[in-house]
Design a protein around this motif. Structure first.
Motif, PDB file in Angstrom:
ATOM      1  N   PHE A   1      50.472  52.463  37.411  1.00 21.87           N
ATOM      2  CA  PHE A   1      49.951  53.782  37.037  1.00 21.87           C
ATOM      3  C   PHE A   1      50.876  54.965  37.311  1.00 21.87           C
ATOM      4  CE2 PHE A   1      46.214  51.096  37.495  1.00 21.87           C
ATOM      5  CZ  PHE A   1      45.551  51.383  36.314  1.00 21.87           C
TER       6      PHE A   1
ATOM      7  N   TRP B   1      38.727  35.705  33.010  1.00 21.14           N
ATOM      8  CA  TRP B   1      37.877  35.537  34.205  1.00 21.14           C
ATOM      9  C   TRP B   1      37.882  34.078  34.665  1.00 21.14           C
ATOM     10  CZ3 TRP B   1      38.095  40.052  35.590  1.00 21.14           C
ATOM     11  CH2 TRP B   1      37.650  41.139  34.867  1.00 21.14           C
TER      12      TRP B   1
ATOM     13  N   ARG C   1      39.056  32.831  38.348  1.00 19.98           N
ATOM     14  CA  ARG C   1      38.214  32.040  39.264  1.00 19.98           C
ATOM     15  C   ARG C   1      38.926  30.760  39.655  1.00 19.98           C
ATOM     16  NH1 ARG C   1      33.789  33.193  35.406  1.00 19.98           N
ATOM     17  NH2 ARG C   1      32.618  34.964  36.218  1.00 19.98           N
TER      18      ARG C   1
ATOM     19  N   MET D   1      37.721  37.812  43.480  1.00 20.76           N
ATOM     20  CA  MET D   1      38.279  39.028  42.877  1.00 20.76           C
ATOM     21  C   MET D   1      39.253  39.701  43.836  1.00 20.76           C
ATOM     22  SD  MET D   1      37.069  39.575  39.804  1.00 20.76           S
ATOM     23  CE  MET D   1      36.822  41.268  39.259  1.00 20.76           C
ATOM     24  N   PRO D   2      40.366  40.218  43.322  1.00 21.80           N
ATOM     25  CA  PRO D   2      41.261  41.032  44.150  1.00 21.80           C
ATOM     26  C   PRO D   2      40.651  42.420  44.337  1.00 21.80           C
ATOM     27  CG  PRO D   2      42.007  41.079  41.903  1.00 21.80           C
ATOM     28  CD  PRO D   2      40.787  40.183  41.925  1.00 21.80           C
ATOM     29  N   ARG D   3      41.307  43.287  45.120  1.00 23.27           N
ATOM     30  CA  ARG D   3      40.766  44.646  45.277  1.00 23.27           C
ATOM     31  C   ARG D   3      40.635  45.337  43.925  1.00 23.27           C
ATOM     32  NH1 ARG D   3      41.830  49.844  44.776  1.00 23.27           N
ATOM     33  NH2 ARG D   3      43.982  49.478  44.126  1.00 23.27           N
ATOM     34  N   ALA D   4      41.654  45.170  43.083  1.00 24.20           N
ATOM     35  CA  ALA D   4      41.578  45.781  41.753  1.00 24.20           C
ATOM     36  C   ALA D   4      42.063  44.787  40.711  1.00 24.20           C
ATOM     37  CB  ALA D   4      42.418  47.054  41.700  1.00 24.20           C
ATOM     38  N   ALA D   5      41.267  44.590  39.676  1.00 21.73           N
ATOM     39  CA  ALA D   5      41.708  43.832  38.504  1.00 21.73           C
ATOM     40  C   ALA D   5      41.849  44.855  37.384  1.00 21.73           C
ATOM     41  CB  ALA D   5      40.698  42.758  38.143  1.00 21.73           C
ATOM     42  N   ASN D   6      43.104  45.130  36.982  1.00 26.05           N
ATOM     43  CA  ASN D   6      43.366  46.143  35.958  1.00 26.05           C
ATOM     44  C   ASN D   6      43.586  45.484  34.609  1.00 26.05           C
ATOM     45  OD1 ASN D   6      45.180  47.475  38.558  1.00 26.05           O
ATOM     46  ND2 ASN D   6      43.559  48.665  37.604  1.00 26.05           N
ATOM     47  N   ILE D   7      42.776  45.869  33.642  1.00 28.01           N
ATOM     48  CA  ILE D   7      43.013  45.437  32.267  1.00 28.01           C
ATOM     49  C   ILE D   7      43.661  46.626  31.571  1.00 28.01           C
ATOM     50  CG2 ILE D   7      41.966  44.608  30.127  1.00 28.01           C
ATOM     51  CD1 ILE D   7      39.715  43.451  31.857  1.00 28.01           C
TER      52      ILE D   7
ATOM     53  N   THR E   1      30.047  39.519  41.850  1.00 27.09           N
ATOM     54  CA  THR E   1      31.259  39.719  42.646  1.00 27.09           C
ATOM     55  C   THR E   1      31.232  40.963  43.537  1.00 27.09           C
ATOM     56  OG1 THR E   1      32.202  40.951  40.811  1.00 27.09           O
ATOM     57  CG2 THR E   1      32.726  38.607  40.912  1.00 27.09           C
TER      58      THR E   1
ATOM     59  N   SER F   1      31.648  43.939  42.287  1.00 23.32           N
ATOM     60  CA  SER F   1      32.669  44.810  41.702  1.00 23.32           C
ATOM     61  C   SER F   1      32.031  46.020  41.019  1.00 23.32           C
ATOM     62  CB  SER F   1      33.485  44.060  40.640  1.00 23.32           C
ATOM     63  OG  SER F   1      33.973  42.844  41.138  1.00 23.32           O
TER      64      SER F   1
ATOM     65  N   ASP G   1      41.962  55.451  38.006  1.00 22.84           N
ATOM     66  CA  ASP G   1      42.677  54.457  38.797  1.00 22.84           C
ATOM     67  C   ASP G   1      43.537  55.105  39.876  1.00 22.84           C
ATOM     68  OD1 ASP G   1      42.206  51.638  37.636  1.00 22.84           O
ATOM     69  OD2 ASP G   1      42.354  52.947  35.914  1.00 22.84           O
TER      70      ASP G   1
ATOM     71  N   ALA H   1      41.323  56.174  42.612  1.00 23.83           N
ATOM     72  CA  ALA H   1      40.766  55.052  43.376  1.00 23.83           C
ATOM     73  C   ALA H   1      41.835  54.327  44.192  1.00 23.83           C
ATOM     74  CB  ALA H   1      40.103  54.067  42.419  1.00 23.83           C
ATOM     75  N   THR H   2      43.114  54.571  43.903  1.00 20.33           N
ATOM     76  CA  THR H   2      44.184  53.788  44.525  1.00 20.33           C
ATOM     77  C   THR H   2      44.971  54.567  45.574  1.00 20.33           C
ATOM     78  OG1 THR H   2      44.413  52.560  42.467  1.00 20.33           O
ATOM     79  CG2 THR H   2      46.222  52.365  44.012  1.00 20.33           C
TER      80      THR H   2
ATOM     81  N   LEU I   1      30.613  38.802  35.320  1.00 22.28           N
ATOM     82  CA  LEU I   1      31.787  39.341  34.633  1.00 22.28           C
ATOM     83  C   LEU I   1      31.673  39.092  33.129  1.00 22.28           C
ATOM     84  CD1 LEU I   1      34.468  37.989  37.141  1.00 22.28           C
ATOM     85  CD2 LEU I   1      33.854  40.392  36.827  1.00 22.28           C
TER      86      LEU I   1
ATOM     87  N   THR J   1      40.632  49.391  31.810  1.00 25.77           N
ATOM     88  CA  THR J   1      39.325  48.902  32.232  1.00 25.77           C
ATOM     89  C   THR J   1      39.567  48.230  33.572  1.00 25.77           C
ATOM     90  OG1 THR J   1      38.650  48.537  29.955  1.00 25.77           O
ATOM     91  CG2 THR J   1      37.401  47.379  31.651  1.00 25.77           C
ATOM     92  N   THR J   2      38.963  48.759  34.632  1.00 30.18           N
ATOM     93  CA  THR J   2      39.304  48.287  35.969  1.00 30.18           C
ATOM     94  C   THR J   2      38.074  47.822  36.726  1.00 30.18           C
ATOM     95  OG1 THR J   2      41.217  49.752  36.065  1.00 30.18           O
ATOM     96  CG2 THR J   2      40.390  48.921  38.158  1.00 30.18           C
ATOM     97  N   PHE J   3      38.235  46.689  37.408  1.00 28.17           N
ATOM     98  CA  PHE J   3      37.188  46.119  38.256  1.00 28.17           C
ATOM     99  C   PHE J   3      37.632  46.285  39.710  1.00 28.17           C
ATOM    100  CE2 PHE J   3      34.574  43.618  35.158  1.00 28.17           C
ATOM    101  CZ  PHE J   3      35.288  43.961  34.019  1.00 28.17           C
ATOM    102  N   PHE J   4      36.942  47.134  40.472  1.00 29.09           N
ATOM    103  CA  PHE J   4      37.249  47.347  41.896  1.00 29.09           C
ATOM    104  C   PHE J   4      36.347  46.474  42.742  1.00 29.09           C
ATOM    105  CE2 PHE J   4      38.095  51.599  39.975  1.00 29.09           C
ATOM    106  CZ  PHE J   4      39.458  51.658  40.214  1.00 29.09           C
ATOM    107  N   THR J   5      36.931  45.791  43.719  1.00 23.69           N
ATOM    108  CA  THR J   5      36.130  44.948  44.602  1.00 23.69           C
ATOM    109  C   THR J   5      36.603  45.151  46.042  1.00 23.69           C
ATOM    110  OG1 THR J   5      36.136  43.349  42.775  1.00 23.69           O
ATOM    111  CG2 THR J   5      35.197  42.609  44.860  1.00 23.69           C
ATOM    112  N   GLY J   6      35.929  45.984  46.779  1.00 27.56           N
ATOM    113  CA  GLY J   6      36.238  46.179  48.194  1.00 27.56           C
ATOM    114  C   GLY J   6      37.484  47.011  48.450  1.00 27.56           C
ATOM    115  N   PRO J   7      37.804  47.231  49.771  1.00 29.13           N
ATOM    116  CA  PRO J   7      39.004  47.987  50.141  1.00 29.13           C
ATOM    117  C   PRO J   7      40.244  47.102  50.072  1.00 29.13           C
ATOM    118  CG  PRO J   7      37.827  47.299  52.110  1.00 29.13           C
ATOM    119  CD  PRO J   7      37.027  46.793  50.940  1.00 29.13           C
TER     120      PRO J   7
ATOM    121  N   GLY K   1      46.349  50.800  47.945  1.00 33.69           N
ATOM    122  CA  GLY K   1      44.887  50.790  47.809  1.00 33.69           C
ATOM    123  C   GLY K   1      44.235  51.422  49.022  1.00 33.69           C
ATOM    124  N   PRO K   2      42.965  51.836  48.881  1.00 32.17           N
ATOM    125  CA  PRO K   2      42.268  52.555  49.949  1.00 32.17           C
ATOM    126  C   PRO K   2      41.844  51.637  51.107  1.00 32.17           C
ATOM    127  CG  PRO K   2      40.784  52.133  48.127  1.00 32.17           C
ATOM    128  CD  PRO K   2      42.129  51.636  47.691  1.00 32.17           C
TER     129      PRO K   2
END
Lengths: 215, 473
Positions: free
Chosen positions: A146, A168, A172, A178-184, B215, B217, B228, B231-232, B250, B273-279, B287-288
């Motif tokens: 980014f 996905w 799996r 899932m990682p902290r962020a999955a960026n598409i 998940t 997320s 992003d 969030a990062t 998902l 399109t972003t999927f955030f999951t935890g710190p 990342g935070p």
């Protein structure tokens, strides 16, 4: 906030006439099945589809016969964009053994505000939409995707999957969680907030260039 | 923000006479409609996806308590925290608490409609924090001190000249003479100014398009990349989400994503399109350090299972706004609160009260275009009618409307009288039109005849014509 939690969940359960907090069988089944919705179809090969969609979102690409061509491909991009030989790359195994020219300044780390060019490796790509998927981790810092003006992304051709659902499934299977962020990522950053006119490079990269690695 | 929905008629009149606004609206409307049509034409599976998407939302809502509990469990397992808020005040308190504990000073914000709903910026600024909206459209309206006028294009009512003037006034310092005329120049200016804010922010706040129960997320869908970065880069990431955003898996989100971008901007998928999951994890390079999700109810749990249940399927694409003739004529600000257009005319009375919001469900011809384009097939006109019904039952309809309805009902229950009056009206109007077949002006119908002629009745009442046809076979 414990009270708010109980109040909200209580109201929901009452409205839905759910007697217990235990998961309904339909819920457990749904979460386990991970059923897919209707899957869009297309006649082209995955590679053709991916490259056509990539071009449609104003991204560019170069084709590499082997890893030995990475330096050459990056060099060609730097020359074409008239950029200095500075790059920030992800500490990824596919990039660790690249023999960079001595007069290049290369750092493998997260990105900083002043970085002009970032190089990362995609986890996989989605043919349906021409998207790259990047997973945050020690070999893929999210800031690289980014912050720099120019984002170069290495993609082994074997990592192109048809649809998001296949990405996905791969995630799996290979990562488990899932990682902290999955960026598409689909093309460079853009905005249409000024008079509905599309302008590239709003806050993220102004340009996206994919290095497609054959084999 | 303090709603001004009660003054819709006045707001709308002002909007119709605002030449700059009309210019901006004319430019926007056609673009959205054409782009959506093109995107849908390019996907033969769209209708099948629409049905599947609706079924996913129906199932998710029917088990919302279970999916929210599972979502919370997964967020917690991943090292994040979930905060529950029944009201906007509780939600703002949760955000303030997190910011205070983090010792924050500056907050970078991604676009969030629920953030507008709970007025989180006002709460943060009142507590002394610097809040910067980072979506270009949101940034523009923030520095103009205005609310968004569209749920996905908040500054759609602003022209390029107005934006340039705003930037000029705020960013211009001695020695700084960047040209600000073209769209690229304006976008570049915002990029440079906001880049420093992202890097300096202590807390990042984003919204959520979906919550994934499987998940834990949260998902955001953007084009600029500001969400992003918000969030990062900061130490703390706070996600504001309303409770109806939860979906099971998902795969379910993947179906809805195909519908969302096409219905909103006509894109197949947005840039990011972003999927955030935890710190951040122990070995992550960025990342935070903290990940918080604030779940906001604000009346939604009361909508569940009731007359407005189906409104909870809304995925906030904005298609109903883009296709609404009323929205297209007056823009979003006339609606007087956070959500404009057909979806706003349903939501606003539920969130700020029917007394304040009652003009909105009435400002509709019920033409049904909103329902036709809604990717979630929400029966918006049906719900607008339900608001009108409740308005009448609760005695909120103004006297003139009540009398007119009472007079009509009196006649409708006495067919002989209704027909007699009908015949008399037809004869009178025919006579008054003097054979020209139309009226240039007419007492009590000035609003109609100001802009167009009223046709004079032709060939008797409907019932008379019906009888004649029956006899003639």
């Amino acid at each position: 906030m414990v009270d708010a939690r109980a109040a909200i969940l209580g109201r929901l359960a009452k409205a839905l006439r759910h007697d217990t907090a235990a998961d309904a069988p339909a819920v457990v089944q749904r979460l386990n099945e991970k059923a897919r919705g209707p899957q869009p179809q297309w006649p082209e090969s995955m590679r053709e589809r991916f490259l056509a969609k990539l071009a449609k979102v104003s991204a560019t690409h170069a084709e590499l016969g082997s890893r030995a061509e990475i330096v050459q491909a990056v060099g060609a991009y730097l020359a074409a964009q008239n950029l200095p030989n500075h790059l920030t790359a992800a500490p990824h195994s596919l990039l660790n053994e690249v023999a960079w020219p001595n007069d290049w300044r290369l750092e493998q780390r997260r990105a900083r505000g002043e970085d002009r060019l970032g190089l990362a490796v995609a986890f996989c790509a989605i043919a349906e939409t021409g998207s790259l998927m990047l997973l945050a981790g020690p070999d893929s810092p999210t800031t690289l995707n980014f912050l720099p003006d120019d984002f170069l992304c290495l993609l082994p051709e074997s990592r192109i999957v048809p649809r998001m659902e296949d990405a996905w499934a791969l995630l799996r299977q290979e990562r488990g969680a899932m990682p902290r962020a999955a960026n598409i990522v689909t093309g460079p950053s853009r905005t249409a907030d000024v008079e509905q006119t599309i302008q590239l490079g709003a806050h993220g990269p102004r340009r996206l260039h994919v290095l497609l690695l054959r084999g | 923000m303090k709603p001004s929905s009660h003054a819709f008629a006045e707001n709308a009149r002002r909007a119709l006479h605002d030449a700059t606004l009309q210019q901006a609206l004319a430019k926007a409307g056609v673009g959205f409609v054409d782009k959506r049509r093109g995107a849908i034409a390019g996907l033969p599976e769209f209708e099948a996806l629409r049905e599947a998407g609706r079924a996913i939302k129906d199932h998710s809502l029917a088990n919302l308590d279970h999916y929210l509990a599972r979502f919370e469990q997964q967020v917690t397992a991943g090292g994040g925290q979930v905060h529950w808020a029944e009201t906007p005040a509780q939600a703002c308190a949760a955000v303030l608490d997190i910011c205070q504990q983090a010792g924050a000073r500056m907050i970078a914000k991604g676009k969030s409609m629920v953030g507008e709903e709970i007025a989180v910026n006002d709460a943060l600024e009142a507590a002394g924090y610097e809040v910067v909206e980072t979506d270009l459209g949101e940034y523009i309206i923030q520095i103009a001190h205005e609310p968004p006028s569209h749920i996905i294009a908040p500054a759609v009512h602003k022209t390029r000249g107005q934006i340039a003037a705003l930037f000029e006034a705020l960013h211009h310092r001695p020695g700084l003479t960047r040209p600000l005329e073209t769209v690229p120049q304006i976008v570049d200016e915002a990029r440079q100014i906001l880049r420093d804010k992202f890097l300096a922010a202590d807390v990042g706040i984003t919204g959520a398009n979906f919550l994934i129960a499987e998940t834990g997320s949260t998902v955001i869908v953007t084009n600029e990349g500001n969400g992003d970065l918000s969030a990062t880069l900061p130490r703390v990431h706070i996600v504001l989400a309303s409770i109806e955003k939860a979906v099971p898996t998902l795969e379910d989100a993947s179906v809805l994503l195909r519908l969302l971008a096409r219905s909103a901007t006509g894109q197949e998928i947005t840039s990011y399109t972003t999927f955030f999951t935890g710190p951040r994890r122990a070995d992550d390079l960025d990342g935070p350090e903290e990940f918080h999700v604030v779940l906001v109810d604000n009346g939604r749990s009361q909508m569940l299972g009731g007359a407005y249940h189906e409104m909870l399927r809304c995925i906030r694409c904005g298609a109903c706004l883009n296709h609404c003739p009323v929205y297209g004529a007056v823009g979003g600000h006339a609606y007087g609160w956070v959500y404009p257009g057909p979806m706003g005319a349903v939501l606003t009375p539920l969130m700020v009260g029917l007394k304040e919001g009652r003009p909105l469900p009435n400002a509709s011809t019920l033409c049904g275009r909103c329902e036709a384009v809604c990717p979630m097939s929400i029966p918006l006109p049906k719900m607008l009618r339900e608001h009108r019904r409740r308005e009448f039952v609760q005695g909120l309809t103004p006297p003139r409307g009540r009398w007119a309805l009472a007079a009509w009902a009196y006649g409708a229950r006495r067919p002989w009288l209704y027909r007699k009056l009908g015949r008399w009206m037809v004869a009178m109007l025919k006579l008054m039109s003097g054979g020209r077949g139309r009226f240039r002006s007419l007492p009590f119908a000035g609003a109609w005849t100001a802009a167009r002629d009223l046709p004079a009745p032709q060939g008797g009442t409907f019932m008379d014509q019906w009888q004649r046809r029956k006899h003639h076979g």
